[in-house]
Write a protein that holds these residues in place. Sequence first.
Motif, PDB file in Angstrom:
ATOM      1  N   ILE A 694     -15.804 -12.617 -10.085  1.00  0.00           N
ATOM      2  CA  ILE A 694     -14.624 -13.100  -9.348  1.00  0.00           C
ATOM      3  C   ILE A 694     -13.375 -12.337  -9.802  1.00  0.00           C
ATOM      4  N   LEU A 695     -13.284 -12.166 -11.113  1.00  0.00           N
ATOM      5  CA  LEU A 695     -12.117 -11.432 -11.623  1.00  0.00           C
ATOM      6  C   LEU A 695     -12.112  -9.995 -11.121  1.00  0.00           C
ATOM      7  N   LEU A 696     -13.292  -9.352 -11.127  1.00  0.00           N
ATOM      8  CA  LEU A 696     -13.373  -7.984 -10.610  1.00  0.00           C
ATOM      9  C   LEU A 696     -13.008  -7.940  -9.144  1.00  0.00           C
ATOM     10  N   GLY A 697     -13.444  -8.950  -8.403  1.00  0.00           N
ATOM     11  CA  GLY A 697     -13.099  -8.985  -6.972  1.00  0.00           C
ATOM     12  C   GLY A 697     -11.598  -9.102  -6.766  1.00  0.00           C
ATOM     13  N   ILE A 698     -10.963  -9.977  -7.592  1.00  0.00           N
ATOM     14  CA  ILE A 698      -9.503 -10.126  -7.466  1.00  0.00           C
ATOM     15  C   ILE A 698      -8.805  -8.817  -7.803  1.00  0.00           C
ATOM     16  N   ALA A 699      -9.284  -8.150  -8.882  1.00  0.00           N
ATOM     17  CA  ALA A 699      -8.672  -6.862  -9.241  1.00  0.00           C
ATOM     18  C   ALA A 699      -8.852  -5.844  -8.137  1.00  0.00           C
ATOM     19  N   LEU A 700     -10.003  -5.871  -7.523  1.00  0.00           N
ATOM     20  CA  LEU A 700     -10.259  -4.941  -6.417  1.00  0.00           C
ATOM     21  C   LEU A 700      -9.300  -5.209  -5.260  1.00  0.00           C
ATOM     22  N   LEU A 701      -9.076  -6.468  -4.977  1.00  0.00           N
ATOM     23  CA  LEU A 701      -8.170  -6.788  -3.876  1.00  0.00           C
ATOM     24  C   LEU A 701      -6.733  -6.326  -4.185  1.00  0.00           C
ATOM     25  N   PHE A 702      -6.293  -6.566  -5.425  1.00  0.00           N
ATOM     26  CA  PHE A 702      -4.953  -6.091  -5.784  1.00  0.00           C
ATOM     27  C   PHE A 702      -4.831  -4.581  -5.680  1.00  0.00           C
ATOM     28  N   SER A 703      -5.904  -3.839  -6.082  1.00  0.00           N
ATOM     29  CA  SER A 703      -5.862  -2.368  -5.955  1.00  0.00           C
ATOM     30  C   SER A 703      -5.815  -1.952  -4.497  1.00  0.00           C
ATOM     31  N   VAL A 704      -6.494  -2.684  -3.648  1.00  0.00           N
ATOM     32  CA  VAL A 704      -6.450  -2.356  -2.217  1.00  0.00           C
ATOM     33  C   VAL A 704      -5.052  -2.609  -1.661  1.00  0.00           C
ATOM     34  N   LEU A 705      -4.476  -3.774  -2.079  1.00  0.00           N
ATOM     35  CA  LEU A 705      -3.131  -4.077  -1.601  1.00  0.00           C
ATOM     36  C   LEU A 705      -2.126  -3.024  -2.074  1.00  0.00           C
ATOM     37  N   VAL A 709       0.223  -0.657   0.251  1.00  0.00           N
ATOM     38  CA  VAL A 709       1.685  -0.600   0.146  1.00  0.00           C
ATOM     39  C   VAL A 709       2.151   0.834  -0.027  1.00  0.00           C
ATOM     40  N   CYS A 710       1.428   1.561  -0.912  1.00  0.00           N
ATOM     41  CA  CYS A 710       1.790   2.973  -1.112  1.00  0.00           C
ATOM     42  C   CYS A 710       1.613   3.766   0.163  1.00  0.00           C
ATOM     43  N   GLY A 711       0.587   3.470   0.903  1.00  0.00           N
ATOM     44  CA  GLY A 711       0.352   4.195   2.163  1.00  0.00           C
ATOM     45  C   GLY A 711       1.419   3.935   3.176  1.00  0.00           C
ATOM     46  N   GLY A 714       4.632   5.752   2.143  1.00  0.00           N
ATOM     47  CA  GLY A 714       4.487   7.187   2.417  1.00  0.00           C
ATOM     48  C   GLY A 714       4.467   7.474   3.900  1.00  0.00           C
ATOM     49  N   ALA A 715       3.913   6.558   4.667  1.00  0.00           N
ATOM     50  CA  ALA A 715       3.841   6.786   6.120  1.00  0.00           C
ATOM     51  C   ALA A 715       5.207   6.737   6.752  1.00  0.00           C
ATOM     52  N   ARG A 716       6.033   5.833   6.208  1.00  0.00           N
ATOM     53  CA  ARG A 716       7.367   5.756   6.772  1.00  0.00           C
ATOM     54  C   ARG A 716       8.142   7.039   6.505  1.00  0.00           C
ATOM     55  N   LYS A 717       7.884   7.610   5.314  1.00  0.00           N
ATOM     56  CA  LYS A 717       8.591   8.860   5.009  1.00  0.00           C
ATOM     57  C   LYS A 717       7.993  10.007   5.779  1.00  0.00           C
ATOM     58  N   LYS A 718       6.745  10.034   5.986  1.00  0.00           N
ATOM     59  CA  LYS A 718       6.086  11.175   6.632  1.00  0.00           C
ATOM     60  C   LYS A 718       5.783  10.919   8.090  1.00  0.00           C
ATOM     61  N   GLY A 719       6.087   9.790   8.594  1.00  0.00           N
ATOM     62  CA  GLY A 719       5.835   9.492  10.000  1.00  0.00           C
ATOM     63  C   GLY A 719       4.458   8.936  10.275  1.00  0.00           C
ATOM     64  N   PHE A 720       3.776   8.381   9.287  1.00  0.00           N
ATOM     65  CA  PHE A 720       2.441   7.781   9.530  1.00  0.00           C
ATOM     66  C   PHE A 720       2.602   6.377  10.072  1.00  0.00           C
ATOM     67  N   PRO A 721       1.674   5.918  10.846  1.00  0.00           N
ATOM     68  CA  PRO A 721       1.762   4.556  11.397  1.00  0.00           C
ATOM     69  C   PRO A 721       1.592   3.530  10.301  1.00  0.00           C
ATOM     70  N   GLU A 722       2.176   2.297  10.564  1.00  0.00           N
ATOM     71  CA  GLU A 722       2.145   1.257   9.569  1.00  0.00           C
ATOM     72  C   GLU A 722       0.776   0.622   9.420  1.00  0.00           C
ATOM     73  N   ASP A 723      -0.035   0.669  10.419  1.00  0.00           N
ATOM     74  CA  ASP A 723      -1.331  -0.050  10.370  1.00  0.00           C
ATOM     75  C   ASP A 723      -2.473   0.862   9.978  1.00  0.00           C
ATOM     76  N   LEU A 724      -2.091   1.927   9.240  1.00  0.00           N
ATOM     77  CA  LEU A 724      -3.212   2.825   8.849  1.00  0.00           C
ATOM     78  C   LEU A 724      -4.174   2.126   7.910  1.00  0.00           C
ATOM     79  N   ALA A 725      -3.603   1.233   7.065  1.00  0.00           N
ATOM     80  CA  ALA A 725      -4.506   0.546   6.118  1.00  0.00           C
ATOM     81  C   ALA A 725      -5.477  -0.370   6.826  1.00  0.00           C
ATOM     82  N   GLN A 726      -5.128  -0.791   8.026  1.00  0.00           N
ATOM     83  CA  GLN A 726      -6.044  -1.695   8.728  1.00  0.00           C
ATOM     84  C   GLN A 726      -7.341  -1.007   9.099  1.00  0.00           C
ATOM     85  N   GLN A 727      -7.336   0.364   9.080  1.00  0.00           N
ATOM     86  CA  GLN A 727      -8.595   1.054   9.411  1.00  0.00           C
ATOM     87  C   GLN A 727      -9.557   1.048   8.231  1.00  0.00           C
TER      88      GLN A 727
END
Length: 891
Positions: A694-705, A709-711, A714-727
Amino acid sequence: MAGVGSRSSLRGALCRLLLILVVFDFACEACRKVIFHTPSKLEADKMVGRVNLQECLMSADRIQSSDPDFRVLGDGSVYTASAIVLSDEKRSFTIRLSDTKKQTQKEIPVLLEHQKVLRKRHARETVLRRSKRRWAPIPCSMQENSLGPFPLFLQQVQSDAAQNYTVFYSISGRGVDQEPLNLFFIDKDTGNLYCTKPVDREEYDVFDLIAYATTADGYSADLPLPLPIRVEDENDNHPIFTEQIYNFEVPESSRLGTTVGVVCATDRDEPDTMHTRLKYSILEQMPKSPGQFSMHPTSGTITMVSQYLDRETVDKYKLILKVQDMDGQFFGLMTTSTCLITVTDSNDHAPTFLQNAYTVSVEENTYNVEILRLPIQDKDLIKSANWRANFTILKGNENGHFKISTDEKTNEGVLCIVKPLNYEEIPQVVLEIGVNNEAPFTRDVALRATMNRALVTVQVKDQDEGPECSPAAQYVRIKENSAKGTSTNGYKAYDPETKSSTGFRYKKLHDPEEWITIDENSGSIRTSRVLDREAVTPTKDLYNVTVMAIDRDGRSCTGTLVVNLEDVNDNAPEMFQSDVVICKPKMEYTDISAFDPDESIHGPPFKFSLANASPEISRIWSLSTVNDTAARLSYNKNAALDIYYIPITVRDREGQSATKTLTVNLCACTHPSHCARTLKSTGVSLGKWAILAILLGIALLFSVLLTLVCGIVGARKKGFPEDLAQQNLIISNTEAPGDDKVCSANGFTTQTVNNSNHGFCGTMGSGVKNGGLETIEMVKGGHHTLESGRSHHHTLDSCRGGQVEMENARHTYSEWHNFTQPHLCEKLHQYNKNEDHLSSQDYVLTYNYEGRGSPVGSVGCCSEKQEEEGLDFLNNLEAKFTTLAETCTKR
């Protein structure tokens, strides 16, 4: 020259004659002169005539001619050795016959006279007109064995040509120039036919001669004349039996008119005449009286004329048989023969005992010994089936103590005892024994005779014998759970003479479980422990103990003490089942059963009931009887799916009861096995590895989040769409297929900075709702690692083959995104091609959930850690983790 040759040959002949006269000193006698009438010219090898040599010297073994121009054969035929011309009217020579053994010699003068021709025949004149010529005489016969005188004149042969020509007669055929030679001859001038000796008709019954009539110059004056000479039969042959001694057999039980045999005789005389009409008769019978046989006069059949033959009186008869021709007339010829008739044995005499009663004594307890021989008398043939006896014990052997057999040599009955006799029980036995033969009796004997019988009395002698264990098995009853040391009667032996059971010592020989002890003096038994019938199950509730009884003299007997354990109702019935699964609504009930180790009188029928059940249990569940050992547990239709603990009491017929809690899993399933896994998993507590997961799963989720956020930044600066992470992280707890996408020619789509369509690798996974639990299933890479992903700089452009500049994007994506996207794009790009490596539109398709597991492994960033640790329990993290995942994936 011819005269000189004749004189020289004559001198040679005279010299040879003188030499013979020197060797054989005897006087020559002359026989009757023979005259041959011949033509003036004779060709070579021409027959001149025939001389009867037998009449002159029958024993002659050497024949010579004084004239070398002529040669003489053994049958007296005279032939020319060369062509001869008779210059004079006459020419003579001598035939010399010699018998070298008897030193006898005779001469036959032969004169050749020239035949005068009465009339010359013109060369062109027809020689003979045979159609107008006829021969005489008629066929003739001669008497067999004629007494002569010989040569015997038979008849004269004449030709019509003799009226105009000088005809010479000659004959040929059997009896002339064929065997027998020189039996017939004919006068060539007169045609008179003669026979030279007697003839046997049985050797030659007819002579087929051929007569010839020729002129002096050798021409046939007429056709050859068949001249049969029949030999008249004379009764000169005796009839002869075909066998010198006839042997026949006839059973002694034969009846009147039975055919014994047939004899036959032959006669060489002429058939169908009185000479061969035979008549048979019996000249003599030995023994003479009474006359037992007769003979048919014409057929030669011998039959019985007596009512009864007794082989035991006369076993063989001798008959002198006679056969006579001329139909049995006194002047007929006769012959005798011998006939031997053997009377064969029939079973016409019943065997009989020499005595009607026998007495014999035998010691008790004796067996397999011979006790008596019973001789019999039988007049039938010894060693035959009619003589051999069969003995049978008719009465007195009901217990099978005796056996009787037959002595093959003496034909006696041998009585043996095969089972010991007890004097105290049977002091005397009376046997009735019957006897028969192996072969059945003849009909007459079977009607008048009965089986011969004899009585045998067997006296049994008493012996001083030891104790007797009778009966061999004695029974005692002991209740189970009896206290240790419980006493009861044991095995009892007794003295067969006194019928007393005292004075014996008892010893236990075999006790399998050591249940009892035995008193040495009384034989009573005591239990050595508490006996539990259900603990050790004997055969049919019987327990065998072997006991030995010994008397004062050391003689003993052995018996079996059979302990019968009486059952006590000391066991309550028990249910077989402890937990059951009921599939709702397919199964409306379940059957439960129970068993009781006690005997049936303490067991079924069982009574099932709910024991102190809660109101909820009583409301939902009910019991009904199925049979004596089973009940049916049914539930209310409104019962909720859950696990129930139901206490059930089972009572036997005597009220002995036991209560057991039955675990019932009421489950929504199609088969009870489907709920078995769920039932087991509900009781599992969360361990330390689950907490770690469970702890590993929570850590994994935080790393994904954090990555998302970083994506976004960066997308806003480089013109990438906001929903890229949804893919990369999508909702996975839906059972429906993914959203439809418009795919390009290369088979995948994505979005660029300018919102243009680029290829993406499809959905990563899908959520499946199984049994009320939500799980997330990640697609796992089969052979690609993070390092291998880093070494290959695949971009979105490389996936779709485009040329869009993505240099800045490489530095903005996370390592996880850089690793997964190129590999997934490459896989889909390869899978979207057919066998010819050409693009195809039907390889990458929308799919539904197809089960757990994937042949290509996981593509997650934690795949290596998940492979090292057994994290299969992440599939059952309950609803709280699913809610957290949904929160993280919301836009």
